[in-house]
Scaffold this active site. Sequence first.
Site, PDB file in Angstrom:
ATOM      1  N   GLY A  13       0.826  -1.206   0.000  1.00  0.00           N
ATOM      2  CA  GLY A  13       0.000   0.000   0.000  1.00  0.00           C
ATOM      3  C   GLY A  13       0.860   1.256   0.000  1.00  0.00           C
ATOM      4  O   GLY A  13       1.863   1.328   0.708  1.00  0.00           O
ATOM      5  N   ARG A  74       1.130  -4.962  -5.796  1.00  0.00           N
ATOM      6  CA  ARG A  74       1.285  -6.230  -5.069  1.00  0.00           C
ATOM      7  C   ARG A  74       1.602  -7.280  -6.112  1.00  0.00           C
ATOM      8  O   ARG A  74       1.077  -7.250  -7.224  1.00  0.00           O
ATOM      9  CB  ARG A  74       0.015  -6.502  -4.272  1.00  0.00           C
ATOM     10  CG  ARG A  74      -0.143  -5.446  -3.162  1.00  0.00           C
ATOM     11  CD  ARG A  74      -1.247  -5.743  -2.175  1.00  0.00           C
ATOM     12  NE  ARG A  74      -1.146  -4.881  -0.991  1.00  0.00           N
ATOM     13  CZ  ARG A  74      -1.916  -3.828  -0.741  1.00  0.00           C
ATOM     14  NH1 ARG A  74      -2.842  -3.500  -1.619  1.00  0.00           N
ATOM     15  NH2 ARG A  74      -1.784  -3.114   0.349  1.00  0.00           N
ATOM     16  N   GLY A 104       5.915  -2.476   3.618  1.00  0.00           N
ATOM     17  CA  GLY A 104       5.564  -3.049   4.917  1.00  0.00           C
ATOM     18  C   GLY A 104       6.186  -4.426   5.113  1.00  0.00           C
ATOM     19  O   GLY A 104       7.111  -4.831   4.388  1.00  0.00           O
ATOM     20  N   SER A 107       6.643  -6.688   2.104  1.00  0.00           N
ATOM     21  CA  SER A 107       7.732  -6.227   1.231  1.00  0.00           C
ATOM     22  C   SER A 107       9.088  -6.581   1.823  1.00  0.00           C
ATOM     23  O   SER A 107      10.032  -6.918   1.102  1.00  0.00           O
ATOM     24  CB  SER A 107       7.624  -4.715   1.028  1.00  0.00           C
ATOM     25  OG  SER A 107       6.335  -4.393   0.486  1.00  0.00           O
ATOM     26  N   ASP A 129      -0.692   2.527   8.225  1.00  0.00           N
ATOM     27  CA  ASP A 129      -1.258   1.804   9.379  1.00  0.00           C
ATOM     28  C   ASP A 129      -0.404   1.877  10.633  1.00  0.00           C
ATOM     29  O   ASP A 129      -0.901   1.574  11.716  1.00  0.00           O
ATOM     30  CB  ASP A 129      -1.455   0.323   9.031  1.00  0.00           C
ATOM     31  CG  ASP A 129      -2.528   0.126   7.977  1.00  0.00           C
ATOM     32  OD1 ASP A 129      -2.775  -1.031   7.596  1.00  0.00           O
ATOM     33  OD2 ASP A 129      -3.117   1.130   7.533  1.00  0.00           O
ATOM     34  N   GLU A 189     -16.374   9.795  21.591  1.00  0.00           N
ATOM     35  CA  GLU A 189     -16.923   9.143  22.803  1.00  0.00           C
ATOM     36  C   GLU A 189     -16.378   7.728  22.942  1.00  0.00           C
ATOM     37  O   GLU A 189     -16.132   7.230  24.037  1.00  0.00           O
ATOM     38  CB  GLU A 189     -18.461   9.062  22.700  1.00  0.00           C
ATOM     39  CG  GLU A 189     -19.199  10.265  23.236  1.00  0.00           C
ATOM     40  CD  GLU A 189     -18.915  11.541  22.449  1.00  0.00           C
ATOM     41  OE1 GLU A 189     -18.736  12.581  23.103  1.00  0.00           O
ATOM     42  OE2 GLU A 189     -18.812  11.508  21.208  1.00  0.00           O
ATOM     43  N   GLU A 225     -11.264  -0.291  10.627  1.00  0.00           N
ATOM     44  CA  GLU A 225     -11.904  -1.138   9.603  1.00  0.00           C
ATOM     45  C   GLU A 225     -11.764  -2.623   9.925  1.00  0.00           C
ATOM     46  O   GLU A 225     -12.544  -3.444   9.454  1.00  0.00           O
ATOM     47  CB  GLU A 225     -11.322  -0.868   8.230  1.00  0.00           C
ATOM     48  CG  GLU A 225      -9.847  -1.245   8.103  1.00  0.00           C
ATOM     49  CD  GLU A 225      -9.319  -1.071   6.701  1.00  0.00           C
ATOM     50  OE1 GLU A 225     -10.019  -1.392   5.727  1.00  0.00           O
ATOM     51  OE2 GLU A 225      -8.181  -0.600   6.569  1.00  0.00           O
ATOM     52  N   ARG A 256      -5.043   7.706   2.390  1.00  0.00           N
ATOM     53  CA  ARG A 256      -3.794   7.230   1.770  1.00  0.00           C
ATOM     54  C   ARG A 256      -3.113   8.305   0.926  1.00  0.00           C
ATOM     55  O   ARG A 256      -1.964   8.164   0.506  1.00  0.00           O
ATOM     56  CB  ARG A 256      -4.124   6.028   0.885  1.00  0.00           C
ATOM     57  CG  ARG A 256      -4.375   4.761   1.677  1.00  0.00           C
ATOM     58  CD  ARG A 256      -3.110   3.964   1.768  1.00  0.00           C
ATOM     59  NE  ARG A 256      -2.803   3.418   0.460  1.00  0.00           N
ATOM     60  CZ  ARG A 256      -3.324   2.285  -0.004  1.00  0.00           C
ATOM     61  NH1 ARG A 256      -4.171   1.586   0.756  1.00  0.00           N
ATOM     62  NH2 ARG A 256      -3.003   1.851  -1.201  1.00  0.00           N
TER      63      ARG A 256
HETATM   64  P1  ADP Z   1       3.138  -4.761   2.690  1.00  0.00           P
HETATM   65  O1  ADP Z   1       4.547  -4.716   2.223  1.00  0.00           O
HETATM   66  O2  ADP Z   1       2.533  -3.402   2.858  1.00  0.00           O
HETATM   67  O3  ADP Z   1       2.981  -5.670   3.880  1.00  0.00           O
HETATM   68  P2  ADP Z   1       2.048  -6.902   1.080  1.00  0.00           P
HETATM   69  O4  ADP Z   1       1.942  -7.818   2.234  1.00  0.00           O
HETATM   70  O5  ADP Z   1       0.961  -6.822   0.084  1.00  0.00           O
HETATM   71  O6  ADP Z   1       2.266  -5.389   1.514  1.00  0.00           O
HETATM   72  O7  ADP Z   1       3.401  -7.294   0.324  1.00  0.00           O
HETATM   73  C1  ADP Z   1       3.804  -6.503  -0.790  1.00  0.00           C
HETATM   74  C2  ADP Z   1       4.541  -7.397  -1.765  1.00  0.00           C
HETATM   75  O8  ADP Z   1       5.679  -7.982  -1.128  1.00  0.00           O
HETATM   76  C3  ADP Z   1       3.718  -8.594  -2.228  1.00  0.00           C
HETATM   77  O9  ADP Z   1       2.840  -8.242  -3.271  1.00  0.00           O
HETATM   78  C4  ADP Z   1       4.834  -9.532  -2.714  1.00  0.00           C
HETATM   79  O10 ADP Z   1       5.291  -9.113  -3.980  1.00  0.00           O
HETATM   80  C5  ADP Z   1       5.938  -9.270  -1.689  1.00  0.00           C
HETATM   81  N1  ADP Z   1       5.872 -10.275  -0.614  1.00  0.00           N
HETATM   82  C6  ADP Z   1       4.972 -10.359   0.371  1.00  0.00           C
HETATM   83  N2  ADP Z   1       5.223 -11.438   1.149  1.00  0.00           N
HETATM   84  C7  ADP Z   1       6.324 -12.062   0.597  1.00  0.00           C
HETATM   85  C8  ADP Z   1       7.084 -13.228   0.903  1.00  0.00           C
HETATM   86  N3  ADP Z   1       6.766 -14.009   1.960  1.00  0.00           N
HETATM   87  N4  ADP Z   1       8.143 -13.544   0.126  1.00  0.00           N
HETATM   88  C9  ADP Z   1       8.466 -12.762  -0.933  1.00  0.00           C
HETATM   89  N5  ADP Z   1       7.787 -11.654  -1.295  1.00  0.00           N
HETATM   90  C10 ADP Z   1       6.726 -11.295  -0.531  1.00  0.00           C
HETATM   91  O1  F6P Z   2      -2.042  -1.170   4.445  1.00  0.00           O
HETATM   92  C1  F6P Z   2      -2.495   0.112   4.217  1.00  0.00           C
HETATM   93  C2  F6P Z   2      -3.957   0.080   3.841  1.00  0.00           C
HETATM   94  O2  F6P Z   2      -4.375   1.379   3.534  1.00  0.00           O
HETATM   95  C3  F6P Z   2      -4.862  -0.486   4.912  1.00  0.00           C
HETATM   96  O3  F6P Z   2      -5.147   0.460   5.933  1.00  0.00           O
HETATM   97  C4  F6P Z   2      -6.070  -0.844   4.085  1.00  0.00           C
HETATM   98  O4  F6P Z   2      -6.890  -1.821   4.702  1.00  0.00           O
HETATM   99  C5  F6P Z   2      -5.415  -1.403   2.822  1.00  0.00           C
HETATM  100  O5  F6P Z   2      -4.171  -0.738   2.693  1.00  0.00           O
HETATM  101  C6  F6P Z   2      -6.243  -1.169   1.577  1.00  0.00           C
HETATM  102  O6  F6P Z   2      -5.561  -1.822   0.532  1.00  0.00           O
HETATM  103  P1  F6P Z   2      -5.909  -1.446  -1.004  1.00  0.00           P
HETATM  104  O7  F6P Z   2      -5.375  -0.050  -1.247  1.00  0.00           O
HETATM  105  O8  F6P Z   2      -5.194  -2.489  -1.791  1.00  0.00           O
HETATM  106  O9  F6P Z   2      -7.401  -1.489  -1.124  1.00  0.00           O
END
Ligand code: ADP
Ligand code: F6P
Length: 323
Positions: A13, A74, A104, A107, A129, A189, A225, A256
């Site tokens: 994201g 992604r 994150g 990544s 986040d 609240e 959410e 975002r």
């Molecule tokens: P974030 O980095 O914000 O956590 P994602 O979890 O969607 O977002 O991961 C982003 C990208 O990182 C994924 O689309 C993939 O390309 C790569 N990635 C995620 N998990 C793995 C993993 N276990 N091994 C290798 N690449 C990964």
């Molecule tokens: O991880 C950041 C974030 O904005 C989350 O807060 C939210 O749930 C998610 O990404 C939304 O993902 P996308 O932009 O792929 O809909």
Amino acid sequence: MAIKNIGVLTSGGDAPGMNAAIRAVVRCAIGKGFKVTGIRQGYRGLLKGDMEELTPRNVSECMQRGGTMLETARCPEFKTPEGIAAGAQMCRDKGIDALVVIGGDGSFKGARALSEAGILTIGIPGTIDNDISCSEYTIGFDTALNTAIEAVDKIRDTCASHHRCSVIEVMGAHAGYIAVETAIATGAEVVLVPEIPFDFEKEVIDAILSGEKKGKKHYIIIMAEGIDMSAGKIAKRIKDETGIDTRETVLGHIQRGGSPTVRDRVMASRMGERAVNLLEQGMTNRVVVVKDGEITDMDITDGLNMKKSVDPGLYNLVKTLSI
Ligand code: ADP
Ligand code: F6P
């Protein structure tokens, strides 16, 4: 291994401030005599070879803009051994011997895999986040908070005019950091987050009914959410059980975007500088983090194994201040 060409990409994201981090990587690296290659659309672009050399001029006029000039994506295929191997090979084919990954936890797992494949890699935490356990702060969090409170303040205006209750959903895929600080900053609240179980009747319905007795004129309920009730369902239950006219608002992706705050611009710039300094020292498989208020770095695996959660003191402060 003396590096010559540092790649930089944004992944997962997007978050306001990512451009400031890219800018810092580019200018710090070029200042040290390295080349910099900008890789578009995260790991997807790496696999496609979608990249170009970046100069200091390429990152002018980007610091104040939200989003990421390199775009992000992604890329499920990168989660496979074949994907990692192909990504590492692309780096070698393009003469990239080091990589800065802004994103994150997911990544960072990709960055770790590339490091194991011989490409020096450094992670920078970028997500609105603030849910990366190894860092007290992630790029984009402050800007998202300010966007959220500006929206909630506007909703409060109309709530007050109509003696209404507003249920407002904020982002945080599985985390309540945006919700808790938004709730405190807007005088909500109630705040509902996925990390802390809640009794809906006691903590929502009773809070509103007692507010009526105390002469309150309107109510703001902030929900993350990730809780297991929708804003619409919560609004309906409040209306049905209290008789208060209630509306729901899902803030969504407005959180975002937007021009990064000074905190995000400065934090991102400092993290970009540290990432380049680590690569210059030949370090790899590290993530730049904020620990005890200071910018430092740690092993990616150690970072991924850490756990953190919403501060109960902050969570409880919402109720304390809503008497
Ligand atoms: P974030 O980095 O914000 O956590 P994602 O979890 O969607 O977002 O991961 C982003 C990208 O990182 C994924 O689309 C993939 O390309 C790569 N990635 C995620 N998990 C793995 C993993 N276990 N091994 C290798 N690449 C990964
Ligand atoms: O991880 C950041 C974030 O904005 C989350 O807060 C939210 O749930 C998610 O990404 C939304 O993902 P996308 O932009 O792929 O809909």
